[in-house]
Design a protein around this motif. Structure first.
Motif, PDB file in Angstrom:
ATOM      1  N   SER A  19       0.832  -1.212   0.000  1.00 60.12           N
ATOM      2  CA  SER A  19       0.000   0.000   0.000  1.00 60.12           C
ATOM      3  C   SER A  19       0.860   1.253   0.000  1.00 60.12           C
ATOM      4  O   SER A  19       0.518   2.257  -0.639  1.00 60.12           O
ATOM      5  CB  SER A  19      -0.949   0.009   1.202  1.00 60.12           C
ATOM      6  N   ASP A  20       2.004   1.225   0.719  1.00 59.11           N
ATOM      7  CA  ASP A  20       2.935   2.356   0.673  1.00 59.11           C
ATOM      8  C   ASP A  20       3.403   2.594  -0.754  1.00 59.11           C
ATOM      9  O   ASP A  20       3.451   3.729  -1.242  1.00 59.11           O
ATOM     10  CB  ASP A  20       4.171   2.072   1.546  1.00 59.11           C
ATOM     11  N   PHE A  21       3.767   1.506  -1.401  1.00 61.68           N
ATOM     12  CA  PHE A  21       4.252   1.584  -2.773  1.00 61.68           C
ATOM     13  C   PHE A  21       3.188   2.179  -3.700  1.00 61.68           C
ATOM     14  O   PHE A  21       3.455   3.067  -4.507  1.00 61.68           O
ATOM     15  CB  PHE A  21       4.643   0.180  -3.241  1.00 61.68           C
ATOM     16  N   ARG A  22       1.959   1.673  -3.551  1.00 70.16           N
ATOM     17  CA  ARG A  22       0.893   2.092  -4.455  1.00 70.16           C
ATOM     18  C   ARG A  22       0.514   3.555  -4.269  1.00 70.16           C
ATOM     19  O   ARG A  22       0.316   4.273  -5.248  1.00 70.16           O
ATOM     20  CB  ARG A  22      -0.340   1.199  -4.278  1.00 70.16           C
ATOM     21  N   TRP A  23       0.410   4.011  -3.012  1.00 69.97           N
ATOM     22  CA  TRP A  23      -0.037   5.403  -2.860  1.00 69.97           C
ATOM     23  C   TRP A  23       1.027   6.369  -3.373  1.00 69.97           C
ATOM     24  O   TRP A  23       0.706   7.437  -3.902  1.00 69.97           O
ATOM     25  CB  TRP A  23      -0.464   5.702  -1.430  1.00 69.97           C
ATOM     26  N   ARG A  24       2.297   5.991  -3.252  1.00 71.52           N
ATOM     27  CA  ARG A  24       3.337   6.859  -3.815  1.00 71.52           C
ATOM     28  C   ARG A  24       3.301   6.834  -5.341  1.00 71.52           C
ATOM     29  O   ARG A  24       3.553   7.857  -5.988  1.00 71.52           O
ATOM     30  CB  ARG A  24       4.711   6.444  -3.283  1.00 71.52           C
ATOM     31  N   ALA A  25       2.981   5.679  -5.904  1.00 64.96           N
ATOM     32  CA  ALA A  25       2.843   5.602  -7.355  1.00 64.96           C
ATOM     33  C   ALA A  25       1.684   6.472  -7.833  1.00 64.96           C
ATOM     34  O   ALA A  25       1.798   7.212  -8.822  1.00 64.96           O
ATOM     35  CB  ALA A  25       2.631   4.156  -7.783  1.00 64.96           C
ATOM     36  N   TYR A  26       0.561   6.404  -7.116  1.00 65.36           N
ATOM     37  CA  TYR A  26      -0.573   7.252  -7.479  1.00 65.36           C
ATOM     38  C   TYR A  26      -0.239   8.734  -7.285  1.00 65.36           C
ATOM     39  O   TYR A  26      -0.716   9.594  -8.034  1.00 65.36           O
ATOM     40  CB  TYR A  26      -1.804   6.878  -6.661  1.00 65.36           C
ATOM     41  N   ALA A  27       0.583   9.033  -6.284  1.00 61.05           N
ATOM     42  CA  ALA A  27       1.005  10.424  -6.075  1.00 61.05           C
ATOM     43  C   ALA A  27       1.838  10.918  -7.257  1.00 61.05           C
ATOM     44  O   ALA A  27       1.693  12.066  -7.704  1.00 61.05           O
ATOM     45  CB  ALA A  27       1.804  10.549  -4.776  1.00 61.05           C
ATOM     46  N   LEU A  28       2.713  10.041  -7.776  1.00 61.28           N
ATOM     47  CA  LEU A  28       3.496  10.416  -8.958  1.00 61.28           C
ATOM     48  C   LEU A  28       2.588  10.680 -10.151  1.00 61.28           C
ATOM     49  O   LEU A  28       2.765  11.668 -10.876  1.00 61.28           O
ATOM     50  CB  LEU A  28       4.489   9.305  -9.305  1.00 61.28           C
ATOM     51  N   ILE A  29       1.619   9.795 -10.348  1.00 58.29           N
ATOM     52  CA  ILE A  29       0.722   9.951 -11.500  1.00 58.29           C
ATOM     53  C   ILE A  29      -0.123  11.213 -11.358  1.00 58.29           C
ATOM     54  O   ILE A  29      -0.151  12.066 -12.257  1.00 58.29           O
ATOM     55  CB  ILE A  29      -0.185   8.720 -11.649  1.00 58.29           C
ATOM     56  N   GLY A  30      -0.824  11.322 -10.223  1.00 56.58           N
ATOM     57  CA  GLY A  30      -1.678  12.488 -10.030  1.00 56.58           C
ATOM     58  C   GLY A  30      -0.892  13.778  -9.989  1.00 56.58           C
ATOM     59  O   GLY A  30      -1.301  14.794 -10.560  1.00 56.58           O
ATOM     60  N   GLY A  31       0.260  13.753  -9.324  1.00 62.34           N
ATOM     61  CA  GLY A  31       1.075  14.959  -9.245  1.00 62.34           C
ATOM     62  C   GLY A  31       1.610  15.389 -10.596  1.00 62.34           C
ATOM     63  O   GLY A  31       1.569  16.565 -10.945  1.00 62.34           O
ATOM     64  N   GLY A  32       2.109  14.413 -11.362  1.00 58.16           N
ATOM     65  CA  GLY A  32       2.639  14.757 -12.678  1.00 58.16           C
ATOM     66  C   GLY A  32       1.579  15.307 -13.607  1.00 58.16           C
ATOM     67  O   GLY A  32       1.809  16.286 -14.331  1.00 58.16           O
ATOM     68  N   VAL A  33       0.387  14.698 -13.566  1.00 54.80           N
ATOM     69  CA  VAL A  33      -0.707  15.169 -14.428  1.00 54.80           C
ATOM     70  C   VAL A  33      -1.163  16.560 -14.003  1.00 54.80           C
ATOM     71  O   VAL A  33      -1.360  17.452 -14.846  1.00 54.80           O
ATOM     72  CB  VAL A  33      -1.882  14.170 -14.393  1.00 54.80           C
ATOM     73  N   LEU A  34      -1.347  16.785 -12.696  1.00 56.75           N
ATOM     74  CA  LEU A  34      -1.758  18.107 -12.216  1.00 56.75           C
ATOM     75  C   LEU A  34      -0.706  19.164 -12.544  1.00 56.75           C
ATOM     76  O   LEU A  34      -1.038  20.298 -12.912  1.00 56.75           O
ATOM     77  CB  LEU A  34      -1.997  18.080 -10.712  1.00 56.75           C
ATOM     78  N   PHE A  35       0.567  18.794 -12.404  1.00 58.57           N
ATOM     79  CA  PHE A  35       1.643  19.734 -12.713  1.00 58.57           C
ATOM     80  C   PHE A  35       1.602  20.120 -14.181  1.00 58.57           C
ATOM     81  O   PHE A  35       1.756  21.304 -14.530  1.00 58.57           O
ATOM     82  CB  PHE A  35       2.985  19.096 -12.361  1.00 58.57           C
ATOM     83  N   ALA A  36       1.394  19.135 -15.044  1.00 59.82           N
ATOM     84  CA  ALA A  36       1.320  19.417 -16.481  1.00 59.82           C
ATOM     85  C   ALA A  36       0.096  20.266 -16.816  1.00 59.82           C
ATOM     86  O   ALA A  36       0.191  21.242 -17.571  1.00 59.82           O
ATOM     87  CB  ALA A  36       1.289  18.099 -17.262  1.00 59.82           C
ATOM     88  N   ILE A  37      -1.062  19.913 -16.259  1.00 58.92           N
ATOM     89  CA  ILE A  37      -2.291  20.656 -16.545  1.00 58.92           C
ATOM     90  C   ILE A  37      -2.173  22.083 -16.050  1.00 58.92           C
ATOM     91  O   ILE A  37      -2.532  23.045 -16.746  1.00 58.92           O
ATOM     92  CB  ILE A  37      -3.500  19.953 -15.914  1.00 58.92           C
TER      93      ILE A  37
END
Length: 219
Positions: free
Chosen positions: A12-30
């Motif tokens: 779960s630690d691994f997954r939430w950080r992965a989702y943070a990378l995805i969501g963060g990268g997309v929000l940063f780009a948008i």
């Protein structure tokens, strides 16, 4: 190369950080895509002004939260120099992503529009000894991240992604001296950085689904 380090962590630690990378990268780009090409009093009245700064600031914080996934692999290689470089990289990117960008984004979105041009210039001048190094942390941090990937590519950050980071950072750093509005150069660069980070998160989830790796990320 699997994503493993010297300390255990839950899936779960691994997954939430992965989702943070995805969501963060997309929000940063948008957020950066929504930003006007110039910083001006007219731009501060744009309909997307606040949304842009809030989006890319939130994205930056999420990217910082997921960052240990990207740097973790280099701690298990048995190469102290790469491990030290990855640790320095993470510290610089924390300063740039979790400190400099949110503070700057809040100021631009909610403070600057209430100030006169003279007041804004005075604040920027006074804050430069702090803001300058913090902004440099963002650029230098991503250059070092690319350097780690060139020296030891891993499943999340391969050499092509590292090349995109290098080109993006160099273009952003040179934007003031390039023709046209700064945003013509900075915005594509920041979008590219966000997408590289988001793709790293996607690859992390793919690797998790394939092999259920356990990663260690010190917070």
């Amino acid at each position: 190369m699997s994503i493993t380090t010297e300390l255990p962590a839950t899936d779960s630690d691994f997954r939430w950080r992965a989702y943070a990378l995805i969501g963060g990268g997309v929000l940063f780009a948008i957020g950066n895509a929504l930003h006007p090409l110039r910083h001006s009093e007219e731009s501060e009245q744009a309909a997307t002004w606040v949304a842009a700064h809030v989006s890319f600031s939130a994205g930056a914080v999420l990217m910082a939260a997921g960052l240990p996934l990207v740097t973790a692999a280099w701690h298990s290689l048995g190469r102290p120099s790469i491990a030290r470089l990855a640790a320095v990289t993470r510290a610089l990117l924390y300063a740039g992503l979790a400190v400099a960008i949110p503070i700057g984004g809040y100021h631009e979105a909610f403070v600057a529009p209430r100030l006169s041009h003279h007041e804004q210039h005075a604040i920027e001048t006074a804050a430069m000894p702090v803001n300058g190094p913090l902004a440099a942390c963002f650029l230098v941090g991503f250059l070092l991240l690319a350097g780690c990937a060139f020296a030891a590519p891993n499943t999340l950050l391969a050499r092509p992604a590292a090349a995109v980071l290098v080109v993006s950072v160099l273009v952003m750093g040179a934007a003031e001296g390039l023709p046209g509005a700064e945003g013509l150069w900075i915005i594509p660069g920041t979008i590219a950085v966000g997408l590289v980070v988001a793709f790293a998160g996607v690859r992390a989830l793919r690797d998790t689904d394939a092999s259920t790796p356990r990663a260690a990320m010190s917070s």
